[in-house]
Write a protein that holds these residues in place. Structure first.
Motif, short mmCIF file in Angstrom:
data_model
loop_
_atom_site.label_atom_id
_atom_site.label_comp_id
_atom_site.label_asym_id
_atom_site.label_seq_id
_atom_site.Cartn_x
_atom_site.Cartn_y
_atom_site.Cartn_z
N ARG A 190 0.86 -1.38 -0.17
CA ARG A 190 -0.19 0.27 0.34
C ARG A 190 1.16 1.17 -0.11
NH1 ARG A 190 -3.21 1.03 3.81
NH2 ARG A 190 -5.56 1.82 3.00
N ASP A 194 -10.65 -0.39 -0.56
CA ASP A 194 -9.35 0.79 -0.37
C ASP A 194 -10.08 1.00 -1.51
OD1 ASP A 194 -7.41 1.23 0.69
OD2 ASP A 194 -5.96 -0.50 -0.30
N LYS A 198 -8.71 4.74 -3.37
CA LYS A 198 -7.44 5.25 -3.49
C LYS A 198 -7.34 4.89 -5.03
CE LYS A 198 -5.07 4.36 0.54
NZ LYS A 198 -3.63 4.93 0.71
#
Length: 218
Positions: free
Chosen positions: A88, A173, A176
């Motif tokens: 990440r 996520d 993202k």
């Protein structure tokens, strides 16, 4: 349960579809009697419209708490995976600077519990559960006073959990960048430990529907 906007269910069809896809085992959370902590009971359940059906053994200590306070939560969690920080790290930064996280799907039903004690009512509840869990019909019917289940009915009590609200979270996520999420899904599929595979599938399903997260809307 904290649900950020990017973790929320896209619509009711998403969480309903996830539950229908075999996520029919959860934890029933009941307010404890005075001086005791909340009681948590792992259990299978099935839906009957806006009601969830459960049965538990009569000796279960949870009944005393339920009779005092029928407000409960049924919590279902699945498709979870640990995502290492090295996966990440933002682009252009050292992998070791990445922050790890957990991916998971979770649905919490807030309900009012109705205790089912009549023999005929319990038999009907069990018939509905068997129709869900053994839809092929490879089971005997349930009738009070008749074998094989009739003599067992006094040993259980049923619950109709009348759902008042639903809180759903799909933490994958979504805030993202698209390339980051695709990369993590690929890494989960390659690692293939525990629930990595279903977590990757869930992330890809949301990628297909969400694409890039837009803080002003989708």
């Amino acid at each position: 349960m904290l649900v950020h906007p990017w973790d929320a269910a896209l619509d009711a069809a998403e969480w309903r579809g996830w539950i229908d896809d075999g996520h029919d085992f959860g934890q029933l959370v009941v307010n404890g009697v005075p001086g005791e902590p909340p009681a948590v009971v792992p259990t299978h359940f099935c839906a009957d419209g806006t009601t969830l059906l459960v049965h538990l053994a009569r000796p279960n200590p949870v009944w005393r708490a339920l009779e005092r306070d029928p407000r409960v939560v049924l919590s279902v969690v699945g498709d979870y995976a640990f995502v290492p920080g090295t996966w990440r790290a933002p682009a252009g930064t050292p992998p070791e600077d990445g922050v790890p996280t957990s991916y998971y799907s979770a649905v919490q039903f807030t309900c009012r519990a109705e205790i089912v004690d009549g023999a005929a009512d319990k038999a009907e509840l069990l018939r509905r559960q068997l129709a869900h869990f053994q839809p092929a019909g490879d089971h005997a019917d349930v009738h009070p006073g008749r074998p094989p289940y009739g003599r067992m009915l006094p040993g259980i009590r049923g619950l109709r959990l009348h759902v008042s609200s639903v809180l759903a979270k799909f933490k994958y996520d979504d805030h993202k960048p698209l390339r980051h999420r695709e990369s993590v899904a690929d890494r989960l599929s390659a690692r293939d430990q525990g629930l990595d595979a279903p977590a990757a599938r869930r992330q890809r399903r949301r990628l297909d529907r969400v694409g890039a997260w837009d803080p002003e809307g989708r």
